[in-house]
Design an enzyme around this catalytic site. Structure first.
Site, PDB file in Angstrom:
ATOM      1  N   ASN A  81       0.861  -1.176   0.000  1.00 11.11           N
ATOM      2  CA  ASN A  81       0.000   0.000   0.000  1.00 11.11           C
ATOM      3  C   ASN A  81       0.911   1.243   0.000  1.00 11.11           C
ATOM      4  OD1 ASN A  81      -1.418   2.264   1.050  1.00 11.11           O
ATOM      5  ND2 ASN A  81      -3.043   0.901   1.729  1.00 11.11           N
ATOM      6  N   HIS A 131       1.065   6.016   1.933  1.00 10.41           N
ATOM      7  CA  HIS A 131       1.884   6.881   2.799  1.00 10.41           C
ATOM      8  C   HIS A 131       2.930   7.658   2.025  1.00 10.41           C
ATOM      9  CE1 HIS A 131      -0.211   5.526   6.260  1.00 10.41           C
ATOM     10  NE2 HIS A 131      -0.035   4.279   5.882  1.00 10.41           N
TER      11      HIS A 131
END
Ligand code: PXP
Length: 398
Positions: free
Chosen positions: A162, A165
């Protein structure tokens, strides 16, 4: 005792005591249907195996394993002697450990493969005889190892990163860097098998531009996380990701806080799934490890569930972590039994991911924060590789 070990190796094998090697070899003999035969396993180093290879095979180089059959295959005419000997297998631990390291395998897995390879030679298989024999031996080895490592009902879990961030850092200054699209390519180059982004209603990190570009650049699988919101649903249908993961979304939360309450909104979610199915997009539902949510996910036609691992990761005591782990393991089993494909994620890091990765029912782990955090110190490529190694090693635990 059918397995005798003769160890000429100076050091213990990391994480693999002799008793376990004997146990492994005996399991292999049993799988091969020859547990009433004796085998001698000689554990040695590169110098000794090189001498043996030179003397008996005229090859002046070290190798991983040599087999010395007592007779040609299992000769029945030797039965009158009462001898039950298959022969000797010599393994260089130096080479076995080097191979384990370079193939990213545990010493235990590598040793199992080498013993299996040696045993098949003792039983008359020979990959050097012809291409057909070589192919046959590979099949036999794979089947044997699958039976030994049969705890997994699907292959090792894939790692999906993912990259939200990275976008969070970019948005802190509102500029163009760091670019999550560039980060996604590095993750893929490092071995990740999927890229995950959460396009939030408030666009706090990932932007529309990112998902459109990622659709064009991601070579593995693009998993779009999203709330069941009409505006985002339209974008998803436009870009057609490889998977949509529906998550609950609250504007005030720092990150996704709990699983979707599928049971409480079956009608609404069934409609969304239908729309995505029509657009050719499989749907995963991010749920807590709760049987009622699994049942509901199954009822409304989801193809995948992603089990929320957050409570397991946040547990403050070992006991609590064990309890949470059992809930995840049971939920994943149950989902798999119902024909749902199972992913997992949230909060996983370098200390806690291995136990989840070892679950035989999990297909993919979605990991973000810990990998991106580590990347600040090690670089993104190394951070992904370190996590991959943890997942790989978890696969071979019994
Ligand atoms: N899976 C889902 C559904 C998520 O919402 C998140 C967080 O965005 C993750 C996995 C990844 O969690 P983490 O960033 O804690 O690894």
């Amino acid at each position: 005792m059918p397995i005798a070990i003769s160890s000429h190796y100076r050091f213990p094998i990391p994480g693999l005591p002799e008793t376990e090697i004997i146990e492994l070899a005996e399991r292999l003999l049993k799988e091969l249907g020859v547990s009433h035969y004796n085998v001698t396993l000689c554990l040695t180093d590169d110098a000794e195996i090189r001498n043996l290879n030179h003397t008996y095979r005229y090859k002046n180089q070290a190798t991983n394993v040599l087999s010395f059959p007592f007779a040609e295959g299992l000769e029945e005419d030797l039965s009158y002697t009462g001898l039950r000997e298959l022969g000797d297998i010599v393994i260089s631990i130096d080479t076995a450990l080097k191979e384990a390291y370079s193939f990213n395998q545990s010493p235990k897995f590598r040793m199992t493969w080498l013993i299996a390879h040696g045993l098949l030679h003792l039983l008359g298989f020979d990959h050097e005889r012809s291409a057909e024999d070589a192919a046959n031996m590979v099949i036999q080895e794979k089947q044997l190892l699958n039976r030994i490592f049969k705890t997994r009902s699907c292959p090792m879990p894939q790692l999906a990163i993912n990259v939200d961030h990275i976008a969070t850092i970019r948005q802190a200054r509102g500029g163009a860097e760091p670019d999550p699209v560039f980060a996604a390519s590095i993750c893929e180059l490092a071995g990740a098998k999927g890229i995950v982004v959460h396009l939030r209603e408030d666009r706090r990190h990932i932007q529309d531009r990112d998902v459109y570009l990622l659709r064009k650049t991601v070579k593995t699988r693009l998993n779009l996380e999203m709330g069941a919101n009409n505006e985002i649903i339209d974008i998803a249908c436009d870009i057609v990701p490889d998977l949509v993961t529906l998550v609950p979304e609250k504007r005030q939360e720092l990150t996704t806080e709990g699983g979707l309450d599928v049971a409480a909104q079956k009608k609404k979610l069934a409609k969304v799934i239908k729309k995505f199915t029509k657009a050719g997009i499989p749907v995963s539902l991010f749920i807590d490890p709760d049987p009622a949510q699994i049942q509901a996910s199954h009822d409304i036609g989801a193809q995948f569930v992603e089990i929320h691992t957050g409570r397991y990761c946040d547990a403050l005591s070992e006991k609590q972590q064990d309890i949470e782990f059992d809930l995840i393991a049971t939920a994943a089993e149950e989902a798999s039994r119902r024909g749902l494909r199972v992913n997992g994620g949230h909060g996983l890091n370098y200390q806690n991911a291995d136990r989840i990765a070892a679950l035989s029912t999990i297909e993919e782990l979605s990991i973000g924060h810990s990998v991106i955090s580590r990347a600040a110190f090690t670089g993104l490529e190394q951070a992904v590789k370190d996590m991959l190694q943890i997942i790989q090693n978890a696969q071979v635990r019994w």
